[in-house]
Design an enzyme around this catalytic site. Structure first.
Site, PDB file in Angstrom:
ATOM      1  N   GLU A  56     -35.893  57.050 -10.452  1.00 29.71           N
ATOM      2  CA  GLU A  56     -34.809  58.045 -10.460  1.00 29.71           C
ATOM      3  C   GLU A  56     -35.339  59.382 -10.970  1.00 29.71           C
ATOM      4  O   GLU A  56     -35.072  60.449 -10.417  1.00 29.71           O
ATOM      5  CB  GLU A  56     -33.646  57.601 -11.369  1.00 29.71           C
ATOM      6  CG  GLU A  56     -33.053  56.245 -11.046  1.00 29.71           C
ATOM      7  CD  GLU A  56     -33.783  55.088 -11.742  1.00 29.71           C
ATOM      8  OE1 GLU A  56     -35.024  55.116 -11.802  1.00 29.71           O
ATOM      9  OE2 GLU A  56     -33.108  54.165 -12.206  1.00 29.71           O
ATOM     10  N   ALA A 157     -57.493  23.857  -3.385  1.00 36.22           N
ATOM     11  CA  ALA A 157     -58.309  23.903  -2.177  1.00 36.22           C
ATOM     12  C   ALA A 157     -58.580  22.459  -1.784  1.00 36.22           C
ATOM     13  O   ALA A 157     -59.096  21.682  -2.597  1.00 36.22           O
ATOM     14  CB  ALA A 157     -59.612  24.629  -2.474  1.00 36.22           C
ATOM     15  N   SER A 171     -66.655  19.170  -6.646  1.00 40.50           N
ATOM     16  CA  SER A 171     -65.710  19.889  -5.768  1.00 40.50           C
ATOM     17  C   SER A 171     -66.206  21.277  -5.373  1.00 40.50           C
ATOM     18  O   SER A 171     -65.433  22.095  -4.876  1.00 40.50           O
ATOM     19  CB  SER A 171     -64.348  20.013  -6.459  1.00 40.50           C
ATOM     20  OG  SER A 171     -64.457  20.851  -7.577  1.00 40.50           O
ATOM     21  N   ASP A 203     -65.878  21.093 -14.169  1.00 42.03           N
ATOM     22  CA  ASP A 203     -66.259  22.285 -13.388  1.00 42.03           C
ATOM     23  C   ASP A 203     -66.848  23.391 -14.261  1.00 42.03           C
ATOM     24  O   ASP A 203     -67.512  24.284 -13.744  1.00 42.03           O
ATOM     25  CB  ASP A 203     -65.037  22.868 -12.659  1.00 42.03           C
ATOM     26  CG  ASP A 203     -64.493  21.926 -11.598  1.00 42.03           C
ATOM     27  OD1 ASP A 203     -65.066  20.843 -11.436  1.00 42.03           O
ATOM     28  OD2 ASP A 203     -63.494  22.281 -10.948  1.00 42.03           O
TER      29      ASP A 203
HETATM   30  N1  NAP Z   1     -60.212  21.663  -5.150  1.00 41.39           N
HETATM   31  C1  NAP Z   1     -59.486  22.229  -6.088  1.00 41.39           C
HETATM   32  O1  NAP Z   1     -58.623  23.079  -5.834  1.00 41.39           O
HETATM   33  C2  NAP Z   1     -59.715  21.850  -7.509  1.00 41.39           C
HETATM   34  C3  NAP Z   1     -59.243  22.693  -8.529  1.00 41.39           C
HETATM   35  C4  NAP Z   1     -59.436  22.305  -9.845  1.00 41.39           C
HETATM   36  C5  NAP Z   1     -60.089  21.124 -10.117  1.00 41.39           C
HETATM   37  N2  NAP Z   1     -60.553  20.354  -9.096  1.00 41.39           N
HETATM   38  C6  NAP Z   1     -61.204  19.088  -9.370  1.00 41.39           C
HETATM   39  O2  NAP Z   1     -60.218  18.238  -9.938  1.00 41.39           O
HETATM   40  C7  NAP Z   1     -60.853  17.319 -10.817  1.00 41.39           C
HETATM   41  C8  NAP Z   1     -60.087  17.290 -12.110  1.00 41.39           C
HETATM   42  O3  NAP Z   1     -58.737  16.954 -11.837  1.00 41.39           O
HETATM   43  P1  NAP Z   1     -57.995  15.794 -12.590  1.00 41.39           P
HETATM   44  O4  NAP Z   1     -56.755  15.509 -11.867  1.00 41.39           O
HETATM   45  O5  NAP Z   1     -58.936  14.695 -12.849  1.00 41.39           O
HETATM   46  O6  NAP Z   1     -57.695  16.423 -14.021  1.00 41.39           O
HETATM   47  P2  NAP Z   1     -57.082  17.804 -14.524  1.00 41.39           P
HETATM   48  O7  NAP Z   1     -55.798  18.021 -13.871  1.00 41.39           O
HETATM   49  O8  NAP Z   1     -58.112  18.859 -14.469  1.00 41.39           O
HETATM   50  O9  NAP Z   1     -56.875  17.473 -16.066  1.00 41.39           O
HETATM   51  C9  NAP Z   1     -55.984  16.448 -16.390  1.00 41.39           C
HETATM   52  C10 NAP Z   1     -55.889  16.344 -17.877  1.00 41.39           C
HETATM   53  O10 NAP Z   1     -55.315  17.517 -18.439  1.00 41.39           O
HETATM   54  C11 NAP Z   1     -54.340  17.168 -19.399  1.00 41.39           C
HETATM   55  N3  NAP Z   1     -53.013  17.491 -18.841  1.00 41.39           N
HETATM   56  C12 NAP Z   1     -52.743  18.121 -17.673  1.00 41.39           C
HETATM   57  N4  NAP Z   1     -51.417  18.303 -17.530  1.00 41.39           N
HETATM   58  C13 NAP Z   1     -50.837  17.780 -18.619  1.00 41.39           C
HETATM   59  C14 NAP Z   1     -49.496  17.671 -19.057  1.00 41.39           C
HETATM   60  N5  NAP Z   1     -48.467  18.173 -18.337  1.00 41.39           N
HETATM   61  N6  NAP Z   1     -49.258  17.056 -20.236  1.00 41.39           N
HETATM   62  C15 NAP Z   1     -50.283  16.572 -20.977  1.00 41.39           C
HETATM   63  N7  NAP Z   1     -51.562  16.657 -20.626  1.00 41.39           N
HETATM   64  C16 NAP Z   1     -51.852  17.253 -19.460  1.00 41.39           C
HETATM   65  C17 NAP Z   1     -54.518  15.693 -19.640  1.00 41.39           C
HETATM   66  O11 NAP Z   1     -55.527  15.639 -20.616  1.00 41.39           O
HETATM   67  P3  NAP Z   1     -55.836  14.342 -21.511  1.00 41.39           P
HETATM   68  O12 NAP Z   1     -56.450  13.369 -20.556  1.00 41.39           O
HETATM   69  O13 NAP Z   1     -56.783  14.875 -22.513  1.00 41.39           O
HETATM   70  O14 NAP Z   1     -54.543  13.856 -22.031  1.00 41.39           O
HETATM   71  C18 NAP Z   1     -54.984  15.213 -18.294  1.00 41.39           C
HETATM   72  O15 NAP Z   1     -55.680  14.000 -18.335  1.00 41.39           O
HETATM   73  C19 NAP Z   1     -62.281  17.795 -10.966  1.00 41.39           C
HETATM   74  O16 NAP Z   1     -63.081  16.968 -10.170  1.00 41.39           O
HETATM   75  C20 NAP Z   1     -62.281  19.177 -10.388  1.00 41.39           C
HETATM   76  O17 NAP Z   1     -63.517  19.487  -9.789  1.00 41.39           O
HETATM   77  C21 NAP Z   1     -60.380  20.684  -7.799  1.00 41.39           C
END
Ligand code: NAP
Length: 338
Positions: A56, A157, A171, A203
């Site tokens: 404005e 991704a 990844s 990662d």
């Molecule tokens: N392609 C892609 O876009 C992409 C992106 C990112 C990662 N990645 C890949 O994904 C893999 C990791 O994924 P992931 O599923 O194993 O694990 P993540 O999502 O990276 O981590 C999971 C951990 O985070 C904590 N967490 C997450 N959300 C939570 C919530 N709402 N409440 C409490 N704790 C929570 C917990 O920790 P605690 O276990 O300590 O309780 C859980 O075990 C890796 O291999 C990575 O390379 C791929």
């Protein structure tokens, strides 16, 4: 042209003006203004940068103050408070203006409250013309102030068959360099970026904008594992650990978003991994989904969605953009709910 058609045309013009300020006005809303005398546009203005003159004020500076009986079209309720600039409502002179058309009210309690004040000055005020278009312009701002949480973007991704990592957690990289650069830009326009502990550990990501603009504040969900040697811990992340968390993911997400709101984080990019993103999908608290899909198959590995659902479940997702990036595809969905 009838009066409503003219009003709409001029409000569209105000919204177009507002867009010129994006992204420089952030975290303020983008706002545009048009001043009309019933026959022609006398002046236009927009909020150009954070801390600068409001729309404005910008339009009024270019106006011949001898004009009378004018209408102002503005895409957001004029502010009523003195902050970095003067209150816009104090600048709207009833000697000059007979009418003001406002697309949408200001959800920010600190700035709102001008409508009654302007009416008391004798100016006719109309609110709500092209409200949806005006809200879309500042969707992060509206979610932040109305729902008292950051605007949440989930990003992943994946391969064509929905995997985000191989079985051993590898990844890097599923998508091509251009796709990754595109996401670096998204990082640069978000206040914060969140990852789970497994992604942080496996990662060891940088999570920055790679010099494109500002880096987002890093947020990690990590129940007590010592991750202090990782790259992202050099950047003083916000860490949510067992003292803040329960074993209920949805409650934790609600706690985290509430805390980030109090820390003035208006937009949050959630970059994974699968467990973390699935937690947000299951909680239903997210606004946008950015899926980058690469022409690869894994057959097994870590699937993006961890949990149970059904074909009948409606996630309320609507495609707003789909883009070819080399051989990758980027799809952006928003949620109907917002
Ligand atoms: N392609 C892609 O876009 C992409 C992106 C990112 C990662 N990645 C890949 O994904 C893999 C990791 O994924 P992931 O599923 O194993 O694990 P993540 O999502 O990276 O981590 C999971 C951990 O985070 C904590 N967490 C997450 N959300 C939570 C919530 N709402 N409440 C409490 N704790 C929570 C917990 O920790 P605690 O276990 O300590 O309780 C859980 O075990 C890796 O291999 C990575 O390379 C791929």
């Amino acid at each position: 042209m009838n009066n409503l058609a003219l009003d709409k045309e001029l409000m569209f013009k105000a919204i177009e003006e507002a867009k010129r300020g994006i992204p420089h006005v952030y975290p303020n809303p983008a706002v545009g203004c048009v001043i009309h005398d019933g026959g022609k546009i006398l002046s236009t203005g927009y909020h150009k940068m954070f801390g600068g003159n409001h729309a404005e004020h910008d339009a009024l500076q270019k106006l011949d103050k001898s004009a009378r009986g004018l209408t102002m079209y503005v895409s957001l309720e004029p502010c009523a408070h003195v902050g970095k600039t003067v209150a816009c409502s104090d600048l709207i002179d009833p000697e000059i203006f007979k009418r003001i058309v406002i697309a949408e009210k200001d959800p920010n309690k600190k700035a709102s409250g001008s409508i009654e004040k302007i009416k008391r000055s004798g100016i006719e005020v109309e609110v709500g013309l092209l409200k949806e278009e005006a809200r879309a312009l500042n969707k992060r701002f509206y979610v932040f102030h109305e729902q008292k949480r950051p605007y949440v973007i989930l990003k992943y991704a994946s391969t064509l068959d929905g995997f985000v990592a191989e079985n051993d957690g590898y990844s890097k990289w599923i998508t091509n360099e251009k796709s990754r650069k595109e996401n670096h830009y998204t990082r640069s326009i978000c206040d914060a970026i969140l990852v789970g502990s497994n992604t942080a550990r496996l990662d060891n990501p940088n999570l920055g904008s790679h010099g494109l603009a500002k880096d987002p504040k890093i947020v990690v969900i990590n129940n007590d594992e010592d991750l202090s040697s990782l790259n992202l811990f050099k950047k003083e992340p916000i860490v949510y650990s067992s003292k803040d968390l329960t074993d209920n993911y949805e409650k934790n997400i609600s706690f985290i978003l509430n805390d980030l709101y109090k820390k003035n984080i208006q937009s949050l990019l959630v970059e994974g991994g699968a467990k973390t993103i699935s937690g947000f999908i299951n909680s239903g608290v997210f606004d946008e989904l950015h899926c980058y899909i690469a022409p690869k198959f894994l057959g097994e590995g870590l699937n993006i969605f961890q949990g149970k659902s059904s074909i009948k479940k409606n996630y309320g997702l609507k495609i707003v953009d789909a883009k070819i990036i080399g051989d990758d595809v980027k799809i952006i969905y928003t949620r109907n709910a917002n």
